[in-house]
Design an enzyme around this catalytic site. Structure first.
Site, PDB file in Angstrom:
ATOM      1  N   SER A 213       3.192   3.675   9.341  1.00  0.00           N
ATOM      2  CA  SER A 213       4.276   2.984  10.057  1.00  0.00           C
ATOM      3  C   SER A 213       3.746   1.688  10.659  1.00  0.00           C
ATOM      4  CB  SER A 213       4.850   3.908  11.139  1.00  0.00           C
ATOM      5  OG  SER A 213       6.032   3.361  11.670  1.00  0.00           O
ATOM      6  N   ASN A 214       4.445   1.121  11.614  1.00  0.00           N
ATOM      7  CA  ASN A 214       3.993  -0.119  12.264  1.00  0.00           C
ATOM      8  C   ASN A 214       4.449  -0.115  13.718  1.00  0.00           C
ATOM      9  OD1 ASN A 214       6.718  -1.409  12.426  1.00  0.00           O
ATOM     10  ND2 ASN A 214       6.567  -1.188  10.211  1.00  0.00           N
TER      11      ASN A 214
END
Ligand code: PMT
Length: 405
Positions: A213-214
């Site tokens: 993810s980020n």
């Protein structure tokens, strides 16, 4: 935005009360007159002196005050009910919700609530432990108050005073300010328009307990959705996993992966006027999401990543009803050349270029510095602004493009 508007800010006794001087400052900065009405418990958590200083008015707390009586001001709750353009109670506790829903008036705050003119908006911002919030009595009281016309702002998820994580946190003052502004000053410049906004990160599963993810918090996309709803648009917000509350008037669809985001947005795309991609969509995903938990061993591990669909390009290429396609371009250093290239390559009408500098712009922070580039080549460089204001400027540019259609 709120010049000359009169606002009663009710504060109850919860730890989130410590954030309320900041809310007062935002309201004052926007030109509003603020009268703080605090319960006795609220003043255990936030100082009366701070509130009086930032609101530039004495805090009202006692029903029976000899000084006010001597000045002929004992019926202040009645005159305040006439004076106010809006009433926000933040945080509102389980105890005060119970009193308000039952019509009890045993303190200054509950009396002011009942004397407010019925045509004036009320915003309730509950903040408490998740178990309390989900208790049948709190939920029942919220339903009663919502049926009476009160607007309820959902709490956010995150770390709570108890040390536990979960639902119950008071939204940040900026979000409360935004929600209140939307209630007081609705605008109709986007009425009749349907706008899809994507926000937040996506999660791409590696196995049942891990993902790629980020750092996107969703703040930028949620600010755009809130502002578009304030301007009268029918807003569909497709959000990755974030801990933000849904802005008033916005229809929200929660998703995890890029594939789910594409799927949810696709269901509304044919009927929309504008698609705004503010989400930080993962470009790649693990080729296979392993079922269960991958077991470690002594060897290195290789994960093969495959391309995710590009949601924005899919829509920009496939628009049949002349929808506007608006994208973001995030870089870790300057260079609007990349953004211009994205505008061309993805066939966009507008691109908002931002740099992730960890301090004033990009992921997670409350501000952003956008450079807007439209399909005619017009470049508008905006200063560092709260994400709410940056959202307003972006939507001004969208409105101009809609007018040119
Ligand atoms: O959420 P916040 O913490 O408030 O942070 C805001 C933000 C930094 C996430 C936001 O301002 C932003 O820049 N969003 C886009 C981030 C990004 O992924 O940029 P990009 O340059 O990689 O992508 C370009 C555009 O294509 C974006 O509009 C993106 O939504 C879209 N895209 C990208 C990949 C993909 N597979 N599908 C897409 O639709």
């Amino acid at each position: 935005m709120l010049t000359g508007k009169n606002i009663i800010l009710g504060i109850c006794g919860g730890i989130a009360a410590y954030k309320t001087p900041h809310l007062v400052r935002l309201l004052k900065k926007a030109g509003a007159n603020v009268q703080v009405v605090a319960t006795a418990s609220a003043l255990q958590f936030v100082s009366e002196l701070s509130l009086a200083t930032v609101s530039r008015a004495p805090v009202l707390r006692d029903m029976f005050d000899a000084d006010r009586a001597a000045e002929g001001e004992l019926t202040r709750h009645i005159s305040l009910g006439e004076w106010a353009d809006a009433f926000v109670i933040s945080p509102v506790t389980a105890n005060t919700l119970a009193k308000l829903s039952a019509g009890l008036c045993d303190d200054m705050l509950s009396v002011c609530f009942i004397t407010l003119r019925p045509d004036k908006p009320v915003l309730l911002v509950p903040a408490m432990d998740g178990h309390m919030y989900n208790s049948p009595s709190v939920q029942r009281n919220l339903k009663v108050l919502a049926a009476q016309g009160c607007h309820i702002m959902e709490p956010e998820s995150g770390e709570l005073a108890s040390g536990q994580c979960g639902l119950g946190r008071m939204p940040e003052p900026e979000s409360i300010f935004e929600a209140l502004t939307a209630l007081i000053e609705p605008s109709f410049s986007l009425e009749g328009r349907t706008i899809i906004v994507t926000a937040g990160p996506t999660r791409e599963k590696l196995d049942d307990v891990r993902f790629l993810s980020n750092y996107s918090s969703g703040k930028m996309g949620f600010a755009i959705a809130a502002e578009a709803a304030r301007r009268g648009a029918d807003v569909k917000l497709v959000s990755g996993p974030v801990s933000l509350s849904t802005p008033p008037g916005v229809e929200r669809f929660d998703v995890e992966s890029a594939a789910e985001m594409l799927d949810a947005a696709s269901r509304h795309f044919d009927r929309c006027d504008v698609f705004i991609g503010a989400a930080a969509v993962a470009d790649y995903r693990p080729e296979t999401a392993v079922s269960g938990k991958i077991k470690k061993n002594d060897k290195e591990m290789e994960v093969r990543l495959v391309r995710n669909p590009d949601i924005l390009s899919t829509f920009a290429a496939g628009r049949k009803a002349g929808q506007l396609a608006v994208g973001f371009a995030l870089e870790t250093k300057g260079g609007i050349g990349y953004a211009k290239e994205k505008l061309e390559r993805k066939n966009l009408d507008l691109v908002a270029f931002n740099v992730y500098d960890r301090v004033t712009s990009g992921f997670e922070v409350d501000t952003n510095a956008l450079t807007l580039i439209d399909r005619t080549g017009k470049v508008t460089e905006l200063p560092v602004l709260p994400k709410q204001e940056a959202a307003g400027q972006l939507l001004d540019a969208v409105e101009q493009l809609l007018e040119q259609q």
